[in-house]
Design a protein around this motif. Structure first.
Motif, PDB file in Angstrom:
ATOM      1  N   LEU B 122      36.718 -35.489 -19.461  1.00  0.00           N
ATOM      2  CA  LEU B 122      38.069 -34.979 -19.216  1.00  0.00           C
ATOM      3  C   LEU B 122      38.587 -34.214 -20.429  1.00  0.00           C
ATOM      4  CD1 LEU B 122      39.534 -38.153 -17.488  1.00  0.00           C
ATOM      5  CD2 LEU B 122      39.323 -35.898 -16.435  1.00  0.00           C
ATOM      6  N   MET B 123      38.304 -34.740 -21.613  1.00  0.00           N
ATOM      7  CA  MET B 123      38.861 -34.111 -22.815  1.00  0.00           C
ATOM      8  C   MET B 123      38.184 -32.787 -23.142  1.00  0.00           C
ATOM      9  SD  MET B 123      39.522 -37.438 -25.196  1.00  0.00           S
ATOM     10  CE  MET B 123      40.830 -36.907 -26.262  1.00  0.00           C
ATOM     11  N   VAL B 124      36.938 -32.632 -22.706  1.00  0.00           N
ATOM     12  CA  VAL B 124      36.283 -31.347 -22.947  1.00  0.00           C
ATOM     13  C   VAL B 124      36.401 -30.443 -21.721  1.00  0.00           C
ATOM     14  CG1 VAL B 124      34.682 -32.329 -24.634  1.00  0.00           C
ATOM     15  CG2 VAL B 124      33.948 -32.057 -22.253  1.00  0.00           C
ATOM     16  N   GLY B 125      37.042 -30.910 -20.674  1.00  0.00           N
ATOM     17  CA  GLY B 125      37.343 -30.049 -19.528  1.00  0.00           C
ATOM     18  C   GLY B 125      36.160 -29.771 -18.620  1.00  0.00           C
ATOM     19  N   THR B 126      35.352 -30.795 -18.327  1.00  0.00           N
ATOM     20  CA  THR B 126      34.247 -30.573 -17.399  1.00  0.00           C
ATOM     21  C   THR B 126      34.374 -31.518 -16.213  1.00  0.00           C
ATOM     22  OG1 THR B 126      31.851 -30.361 -17.205  1.00  0.00           O
ATOM     23  CG2 THR B 126      32.672 -32.170 -18.555  1.00  0.00           C
ATOM     24  N   PHE B 206      28.033 -31.086 -26.421  1.00  0.00           N
ATOM     25  CA  PHE B 206      27.417 -29.858 -26.938  1.00  0.00           C
ATOM     26  C   PHE B 206      27.300 -28.770 -25.873  1.00  0.00           C
ATOM     27  CE2 PHE B 206      25.010 -31.533 -30.927  1.00  0.00           C
ATOM     28  CZ  PHE B 206      26.235 -31.687 -31.536  1.00  0.00           C
ATOM     29  N   LYS B 207      27.131 -29.146 -24.607  1.00  0.00           N
ATOM     30  CA  LYS B 207      26.838 -28.130 -23.595  1.00  0.00           C
ATOM     31  C   LYS B 207      27.880 -27.980 -22.491  1.00  0.00           C
ATOM     32  CE  LYS B 207      23.982 -25.726 -23.387  1.00  0.00           C
ATOM     33  NZ  LYS B 207      24.015 -24.380 -24.011  1.00  0.00           N
ATOM     34  N   GLN B 208      28.779 -28.931 -22.339  1.00  0.00           N
ATOM     35  CA  GLN B 208      29.669 -28.862 -21.184  1.00  0.00           C
ATOM     36  C   GLN B 208      31.139 -28.661 -21.552  1.00  0.00           C
ATOM     37  OE1 GLN B 208      27.007 -31.830 -18.441  1.00  0.00           O
ATOM     38  NE2 GLN B 208      29.185 -31.843 -18.077  1.00  0.00           N
ATOM     39  N   ARG B 209      31.406 -28.257 -22.787  1.00  0.00           N
ATOM     40  CA  ARG B 209      32.807 -28.048 -23.141  1.00  0.00           C
ATOM     41  C   ARG B 209      33.372 -26.876 -22.351  1.00  0.00           C
ATOM     42  NH1 ARG B 209      30.510 -27.976 -28.165  1.00  0.00           N
ATOM     43  NH2 ARG B 209      31.424 -25.968 -28.708  1.00  0.00           N
ATOM     44  N   ASP B 544      40.787 -28.788 -10.859  1.00  0.00           N
ATOM     45  CA  ASP B 544      40.579 -27.892  -9.715  1.00  0.00           C
ATOM     46  C   ASP B 544      39.930 -26.603 -10.193  1.00  0.00           C
ATOM     47  OD1 ASP B 544      41.777 -29.792  -8.149  1.00  0.00           O
ATOM     48  OD2 ASP B 544      43.790 -28.950  -8.440  1.00  0.00           O
ATOM     49  N   ARG B 545      40.399 -26.125 -11.338  1.00  0.00           N
ATOM     50  CA  ARG B 545      39.752 -24.955 -11.945  1.00  0.00           C
ATOM     51  C   ARG B 545      39.511 -25.274 -13.401  1.00  0.00           C
ATOM     52  NH1 ARG B 545      43.395 -21.009  -8.436  1.00  0.00           N
ATOM     53  NH2 ARG B 545      41.860 -20.651  -6.796  1.00  0.00           N
ATOM     54  N   VAL B 546      38.360 -24.844 -13.881  1.00  0.00           N
ATOM     55  CA  VAL B 546      37.960 -25.211 -15.238  1.00  0.00           C
ATOM     56  C   VAL B 546      38.901 -24.559 -16.253  1.00  0.00           C
ATOM     57  CG1 VAL B 546      36.113 -25.026 -16.936  1.00  0.00           C
ATOM     58  CG2 VAL B 546      35.580 -25.492 -14.545  1.00  0.00           C
ATOM     59  N   PRO B 547      39.469 -25.355 -17.182  1.00  0.00           N
ATOM     60  CA  PRO B 547      40.394 -24.785 -18.160  1.00  0.00           C
ATOM     61  C   PRO B 547      39.687 -23.818 -19.109  1.00  0.00           C
ATOM     62  CG  PRO B 547      40.398 -27.197 -18.227  1.00  0.00           C
ATOM     63  CD  PRO B 547      39.260 -26.785 -17.366  1.00  0.00           C
ATOM     64  N   ILE B 548      40.439 -22.830 -19.569  1.00  0.00           N
ATOM     65  CA  ILE B 548      39.949 -21.936 -20.617  1.00  0.00           C
ATOM     66  C   ILE B 548      40.720 -22.311 -21.876  1.00  0.00           C
ATOM     67  CG2 ILE B 548      39.650 -19.533 -21.346  1.00  0.00           C
ATOM     68  CD1 ILE B 548      38.253 -20.041 -18.733  1.00  0.00           C
ATOM     69  N   GLU B 574      28.967 -28.072  -8.919  1.00  0.00           N
ATOM     70  CA  GLU B 574      28.527 -27.080  -9.895  1.00  0.00           C
ATOM     71  C   GLU B 574      29.399 -27.194 -11.145  1.00  0.00           C
ATOM     72  OE1 GLU B 574      26.862 -22.744  -9.060  1.00  0.00           O
ATOM     73  OE2 GLU B 574      29.036 -22.798  -9.062  1.00  0.00           O
ATOM     74  N   ILE B 575      28.782 -27.074 -12.311  1.00  0.00           N
ATOM     75  CA  ILE B 575      29.544 -27.114 -13.557  1.00  0.00           C
ATOM     76  C   ILE B 575      29.137 -25.938 -14.439  1.00  0.00           C
ATOM     77  CG2 ILE B 575      29.862 -29.624 -13.582  1.00  0.00           C
ATOM     78  CD1 ILE B 575      27.506 -29.763 -15.549  1.00  0.00           C
ATOM     79  N   VAL B 576      29.970 -25.654 -15.444  1.00  0.00           N
ATOM     80  CA  VAL B 576      29.684 -24.553 -16.358  1.00  0.00           C
ATOM     81  C   VAL B 576      29.081 -25.123 -17.636  1.00  0.00           C
ATOM     82  CG1 VAL B 576      30.671 -22.630 -17.659  1.00  0.00           C
ATOM     83  CG2 VAL B 576      31.705 -23.360 -15.497  1.00  0.00           C
ATOM     84  N   LEU B 577      27.972 -24.564 -18.076  1.00  0.00           N
ATOM     85  CA  LEU B 577      27.462 -24.905 -19.400  1.00  0.00           C
ATOM     86  C   LEU B 577      27.926 -23.821 -20.368  1.00  0.00           C
ATOM     87  CD1 LEU B 577      23.813 -26.188 -18.929  1.00  0.00           C
ATOM     88  CD2 LEU B 577      25.988 -27.397 -18.705  1.00  0.00           C
TER      89      LEU B 577
END
Lengths: 316, 644
Positions: B122-126, B206-209, B544-548, B574-577
């Motif tokens: 949650l803290m890294v937004g994934t 390291f990869k999912q922030r 709902d949408r990945v934070p920037i 699906e997640i963003v690396l």
């Protein structure tokens, strides 16, 4: 309540450590108070804060960075100072060479075997759970164990050192004045770790020499018919498979040497003061007094128990 | 910039329709369905949601805390008076062994990991933790290990060798029976679980922030968890080695620790403390992360000296591996070696001091709001600084010879572990409870909870410093009246009662607030980090949408609308690396669906571990079902290639 033993030293080595404890405690207490004052001021000081949490003044942050950096350097200097104070005491305590009296202390579950080695076997003292030391002389202990790890600790005289099977550690200390100093095993060693007490009896030279001569002497022969009966009871029971009494056929080595049992002040490694009553209670029901001890319960008749205690109490 | 697409025209469409800016309600509904765990028992066993696993982990760890606390209370009852016959020596030895083992291996380390499992994603937004199935596996293994040792204790075959199980006492000759085997095998369980979690945390961070979360924008709590995870990865192999050698000595007849056959009793201590000292920091470092987050939020300003704090953490992480011999100063270690460890043990005071100074500077520069979480942090500062300073005392070899293995040390490590970890942890519970449950804990009960805990703790543990100096060794089940230790022990026991009451109040607060607590909303504390950007409790998809991320304090930087990205699949997990250093969006990958295999594998691993206590061949035979479990786990599910 009296002063804690570690801060009420009875010898120069314990004194050096007590001094170290005081200087560390003093300095640490001082630092703790300073930090707490800073914390208290930080918590109660009232000042304006911007509505925007991210609005911090760079200049002020820089200034505080210098303060924190300075405190970090100061912390470093303090611990370096403490390290060298510690090294000083370490050299003082562990740098002692030689020794006037050598004593071997061998750990067992749950008692201490104590030996004063000598070139001649007949002059070797073998006792248990008590060290007699001459006042003002440097005593060097050689510590080892036959079973698990134990730790020798008599806080009035010296910090602890472990007794480890397969290794020999040494510990050197001096007692400044006559007295009885209590200690106990400090490393958890199993079921009766609690009842593994040791006493150091510091006495002047004459008393020490007399004690040693008494220990080297042969066991007292029974002086009364009751004692003679007690000796017979001892020798005809399984006592002999664990205990030795020099000059008799009893040669067991699993338990303490009883040649001069009655010259000691406690039984079962400090579980109780040695009296006729406690000794009888101990022999009658060792598991009741010290649950788990390796001494089994003997099914002795009342008469045998009585004469046996007579005999043992005569082994001064 | 409120929208940024993670997709392009050429995007592979095998993963179904994507979020291309549909109404947020539609996105939310479809993602919730995609990421939901199944219902019922099956859903319970197959879930891979880090929040569900994390919550279970937290609850389980707190249950072990309460169990360990009950043991402590019984010990304090026994020690309150001299020559007390309340419990037998055999039971007492099991009590302190179970207390130490439970608190160290089943509560303190797991509870910090538990919070990491819940909070870090949650803290890294994934949307989920890395290797979510491994995460589920890790929890079950931990649970089985804890159950095994507690069931053994209930059957009166609990270990009685102390939580550090020194040989030869723990060896085959002096601990016949199964008690020591159960202890050693429990180590295997918890270490497997801890290693798995650590790998997940490192990869997640390291990869999912979230895109834009550069290294210097990582929340401090997350930093502490990364440092801790690396420490676990390097420290745990030492204890696994030591406990495996012990198991071999006990079950196979090797002589690693048997001096009579050329083994070495001290080898155990070196291996154990090479793990054991970092272990203390593995518990403490995540707690400092909680402290940093709480202080930041309740002073409403950026934490002072972020860079100092991160570097101090890393320094502590490294230095903690160079101190282990200070647990062995009275074993007759060579003087020169001992002197080195005096210096290194003292030195760790510097980075720890820097952290304390930074927190006080933050409080100084802000306007603290005295909510319960901050109260616990203040309690932490008062107690931990004292415990840290007695730690400096223990670094001195001559001083240590007097206080080693005495009640002074018992006082010291409770000051650093309860003060340094449990107080921040309770503060953390008050702080994050609204996020986990959607409801606030009662502030009034919280203040009482803190007051009782603070007073009770100090009354219970401060007198132990003096008892240690007065010659009272640890791990004795009673003491004679003539020792003069009675009064202080009675005071300590009274303090323990008060301390225990504070936990009763805590439990009461949790139970009552779950039902009737004030509804929290997304961000009740006006906190700055990403976990507060989503609902309380968060939906299955977390966001709902990945934070920037554009700031270290995203919710303070964008108080109204947080920038978010679109383009992720809606009907596929699906997640963003992102890239390790700069946190640039890099690859879209799939994340596993619910799966039963982690549970099955954990069961066969558990059966194998426990079975091998009774017959060594089980360890070999068990490889077959474990292999089947792993094959089932790894069976290709037909997901498409990851795309850039």
């Amino acid at each position: 309540m009296s002063w804690p033993e570690a801060l009420d030293p009875k010898g120069p080595e314990a004194d050096a450590v007590a001094g170290l404890i005081w200087s560390f405690t003093g300095l640490c207490a001082f630092i703790w108070v300073l930090v707490m004052v800073a914390l208290a001021v930080a918590l109660i000081r009232r000042h304006r804060q911007s509505e925007d949490p991210l609005a911090v003044t760079i200049g002020e942050e820089r200034r505080v960075e210098w303060i924190v950096g300075g405190l970090a350097v100061l912390t470093g200097l303090i611990v370096i100072g403490l390290t060298f104070i510690s090294y000083g005491a370490q050299a003082r305590i562990f740098g002692l060479g030689g020794g006037d009296v050598a004593i071997d202390v061998i750990g067992h579950q749950w008692w201490w075997e104590v030996r004063y080695p000598s070139d001649t076997a007949s002059a070797t003292v073998v006792t248990a759970n008590e060290l007699h030391v001459p006042v003002g002389k440097l005593v060097r202990l050689r510590l080892t164990s036959t079973d698990v790890i134990h730790s020798f600790w008599v806080p009035s005289l010296i910090g602890k050192a472990d007794l480890i099977p397969g290794r020999t550690n040494t510990l050197a200390f001096t007692a400044d004045r006559p007295g009885v100093y209590a200690g106990q095993c400090a490393e958890f060693c199993g079921l009766q770790h609690t009842h593994m007490g040791i006493r150091v009896i510091a006495e002047d030279d004459a008393d020490f020499t007399a004690w040693k001569a008494g220990q080297v002497a042969a066991a007292h022969e029974p002086a009364t018919p009751a004692q003679a009966a007690g000796k017979a009871a001892f020798l005809s029971n399984p006592c002999v498979s664990c205990h030795a009494i020099r000059g008799t056929t009893a040669g067991g080595t699993l338990g303490p040497d009883l040649t001069h049992l009655a010259s000691r002040t406690t039984i079962a490694a400090g579980t109780a003061e040695l009296t006729r009553g406690t000794l009888a209670a101990w022999i009658a029901d060792p598991q009741g007094m010290k649950p788990g001890t390796n001494m089994p319960t003997m099914k002795l008749s009342a008469a045998d128990l009585n004469t046996l205690v007579d005999y043992l109490m005569g082994l001064k | 910039m409120t929208l940024q697409g993670f997709t392009s025209a050429q995007a592979n469409t095998d993963r179904g329709p994507r979020d291309i800016g549909q109404p947020i309600e539609e996105v939310r509904a479809r993602l919730s369905q995609t990421w939901a765990s199944q219902g019922g028992l099956w859903g319970w066993l197959t879930t891979v949601d880090h929040k569900i696993i994390g919550r279970r982990y937290i609850i389980t760890a707190f249950v072990f805390l309460l169990l360990g606390g009950v043991l402590a209370a019984v010990m304090r009852a026994q020690l309150a008076r001299p020559e007390s016959g309340l419990i037998s020596p055999d039971l007492y030895n099991q009590l302190f062994t179970m207390h130490g083992t439970t608190m160290m291996f089943l509560f303190a380390v797991p509870v910090m990991e538990a919070f990491a499992v819940y909070l870090v994603p949650l803290m890294v937004g994934t949307r989920n933790i890395a290797f979510p199935r491994l995460n589920a596996f890790s929890f079950y293994v931990y649970l089985f290990g804890g159950l095994m040792i507690w069931i053994a204790f209930a059957l009166n075959i609990g270990p009685d060798i102390g939580w550090f199980a020194y040989v030869p006492l723990a060896g085959p000759e002096f601990s016949p029976g199964k008690r020591a085997d159960i202890w050693a095998q429990m180590i295997t369980f918890t270490e497997v679980a801890a290693l798995a979690t650590s790998v997940e945390i490192v990869v997640t961070v390291f990869k999912q922030r979230a895109p834009g979360m550069t290294l210097d924008r990582i929340p401090l709590f997350v930093w502490t968890q990364v440092v801790t995870a690396f420490m676990v990865i390097f420290a745990m192999p030492a204890v696994m080695t030591s406990s495996t050698l012990l198991i071999l000595d006990r079950l196979v007849g090797t002589h690693f620790y048997n001096p009579a056959e050329g083994g070495d009793a001290l080898l155990w201590q070196h291996l154990f403390w090479f793990f054991g000292h970092p272990e203390v920091y593995i518990i403490f470092i995540p707690a400092t992360g909680m402290v940093s987050e709480i202080i930041t939020t309740f002073t409403r300003r950026p934490v002072f000296g972020y860079l100092f704090l991160v570097l101090a953490l890393i320094a502590v992480g490294f230095l903690s591996f160079g101190l282990w011999v200070h647990h062995m100063f009275v074993t007759g270690i060579a003087e020169l070696g001992a002197s080195y460890f005096t210096a290194s043990s003292m030195l760790i005071a510097v980075p720890n001091g820097i952290q304390i100074f930074c927190w006080i500077a933050t409080l100084w520069g802000g306007r603290p709001k005295f909510k319960t979480p901050l109260l616990f942090v203040i309690g932490f500062l008062i107690i931990f600084v004292l415990g840290g300073l007695t730690g400096v005392m223990l670094a001195s070899v001559p001083l240590d010879t007097q206080v080693h293995d005495s009640y002074f040390v018992v006082a010291h490590f409770h000051y650093v572990l309860i003060g340094g970890a449990v107080f921040p942890l309770l503060g953390g519970v008050y702080y994050w409870f609204p996020k986990l449950t959607g409801r606030m804990l009662s502030e009034r009960l919280g203040q009482w909870n803190f007051a009782l805990a603070f007073v009770g703790f100090n009354v219970a543990f401060f007198p132990m410093h003096i008892l240690g100096l007065a010659g009272m060794p640890r791990r004795i089940y009673t003491y004679p009246e003539a020792s003069g230790w009675g009064t202080l022990n009675m005071i300590a026991s009274i303090g323990a009662v008060v301390f225990a009451l504070s936990f009763v109040l805590f439990l009461w607060n949790v139970m009552a607030s779950l039902k009737r607590g004030a509804v929290a909303g997304d961000n009740p504390w006006d906190a700055p980090t990403l976990e507060w950007a989503t609902t309380s409790p968060p939906p299955p998809q977390n966001f709902d949408r990945v934070p920037i991320v554009t700031s270290r304090y995203p919710l303070w930087r964008h108080p109204d609308t947080l920038p978010v990205g679109t383009g992720l699949a809606l009907d596929t997990r699906e997640i963003v690396l992102t890239t390790v250093v700069e946190g640039r969006a890099d690859v879209r990958v799939t994340s596993p669906n619910p799966d039963i295999w982690p549970f099955i594998t954990a069961v066969v691993v558990g059966v194998t571990f426990i079975g091998s206590i009774f017959n060594g061949w089980v360890a070999l035979v068990g490889l077959v079902p474990i292999g089947i479990g792993l094959i089932g786990w790894g069976w290709p599910s037909g997901s498409v290639e990851d795309e850039s």
